[in-house]
Design a protein around this motif. Structure first.
Motif, PDB file in Angstrom:
ATOM      1  N   ASP A  57      29.273   6.768  19.234  1.00 15.46           N
ATOM      2  CA  ASP A  57      30.598   6.175  19.346  1.00 15.46           C
ATOM      3  C   ASP A  57      30.562   4.828  18.665  1.00 15.46           C
ATOM      4  O   ASP A  57      29.860   3.917  19.103  1.00 15.46           O
ATOM      5  CB  ASP A  57      31.000   6.047  20.821  1.00 15.46           C
ATOM      6  N   GLY A  61      34.864   5.527  14.878  1.00 16.73           N
ATOM      7  CA  GLY A  61      35.103   6.872  15.381  1.00 16.73           C
ATOM      8  C   GLY A  61      33.951   7.436  16.181  1.00 16.73           C
ATOM      9  O   GLY A  61      33.059   6.721  16.628  1.00 16.73           O
ATOM     10  N   HIS A  62      33.984   8.758  16.319  1.00 18.97           N
ATOM     11  CA  HIS A  62      33.038   9.474  17.178  1.00 18.97           C
ATOM     12  C   HIS A  62      32.414  10.639  16.405  1.00 18.97           C
ATOM     13  O   HIS A  62      33.105  11.375  15.712  1.00 18.97           O
ATOM     14  CB  HIS A  62      33.786  10.019  18.403  1.00 18.97           C
ATOM     15  N   ASN A  63      31.094  10.788  16.538  1.00 24.14           N
ATOM     16  CA  ASN A  63      30.357  11.936  16.006  1.00 24.14           C
ATOM     17  C   ASN A  63      29.427  12.443  17.100  1.00 24.14           C
ATOM     18  O   ASN A  63      28.873  11.642  17.854  1.00 24.14           O
ATOM     19  CB  ASN A  63      29.508  11.570  14.783  1.00 24.14           C
ATOM     20  N   GLU A  76      30.712  17.724  16.508  1.00 22.96           N
ATOM     21  CA  GLU A  76      32.059  17.153  16.579  1.00 22.96           C
ATOM     22  C   GLU A  76      32.146  15.893  15.743  1.00 22.96           C
ATOM     23  O   GLU A  76      31.164  15.172  15.603  1.00 22.96           O
ATOM     24  CB  GLU A  76      32.411  16.721  18.008  1.00 22.96           C
ATOM     25  N   ASP A  78      35.620  12.982  14.813  1.00 22.50           N
ATOM     26  CA  ASP A  78      37.060  12.778  14.838  1.00 22.50           C
ATOM     27  C   ASP A  78      37.601  12.293  13.489  1.00 22.50           C
ATOM     28  O   ASP A  78      38.674  11.726  13.405  1.00 22.50           O
ATOM     29  CB  ASP A  78      37.466  11.842  15.976  1.00 22.50           C
ATOM     30  N   CYS A  79      36.850  12.593  12.420  1.00 22.72           N
ATOM     31  CA  CYS A  79      37.320  12.265  11.075  1.00 22.72           C
ATOM     32  C   CYS A  79      38.300  13.347  10.616  1.00 22.72           C
ATOM     33  O   CYS A  79      38.264  14.479  11.109  1.00 22.72           O
ATOM     34  CB  CYS A  79      36.146  12.141  10.106  1.00 22.72           C
ATOM     35  N   GLN A  82      36.589  16.792   8.408  1.00 20.20           N
ATOM     36  CA  GLN A  82      35.666  17.668   9.139  1.00 20.20           C
ATOM     37  C   GLN A  82      34.593  18.315   8.257  1.00 20.20           C
ATOM     38  O   GLN A  82      34.020  19.340   8.615  1.00 20.20           O
ATOM     39  CB  GLN A  82      36.435  18.766   9.879  1.00 20.20           C
TER      40      GLN A  82
END
Length: 119
Positions: A57, A61-63, A76, A78-79, A82
């Protein structure tokens, strides 16, 4: 076509097939470590022998990626595009998964044991 032309084409095809087989089966070693880089800085390293899911995080964003049976895949992100999630899983040295919007790079490296032997 002459007989010599056919033989030449067959020889080229056999060499090409042998090269592809070498690259896919024996050309790369399985890695021992996953190095995660965020914005050009090493974030952390993970042992590929240990199954785990890791969440990143960041401000941007988040990966979330997974290490399972020595194979790394991005689960996952949130870009918007994808591409990193759609990328094939990696398990060989120098293979990478990149999330450009978040500046995250997952790279398989040889690991500490191999570095000590090479030295």
């Amino acid at each position: 076509m002459k007989k010599g032309d056919i033989l030449l084409v067959c020889a080229v095809l056999i060499l090409a097939a042998a090269g592809l087989i070498y690259m896919n089966l024996g050309g790369k070693k399985s890695g021992g470590t996953l190095t995660v880089t965020v914005a050009g800085e090493i974030y952390d390293t993970y042992d590929l022998a240990e199954n785990q899911e890791i969440s990143l995080d960041m401000d941007g964003g988040h990966n979330q990626f997974q290490i399972k049976d020595g194979v790394v895949s991005m689960m996952e992100a949130d870009c918007p595009d994808q591409y990193c999630v759609k990328h094939a899983p990696i398990d060989k040295v120098n293979e990478t998964i990149v999330c450009l919007p978040h500046k995250v790079v997952l790279e398989i490296t040889e690991g500490e044991e191999a570095k000590e032997i090479d030295a």
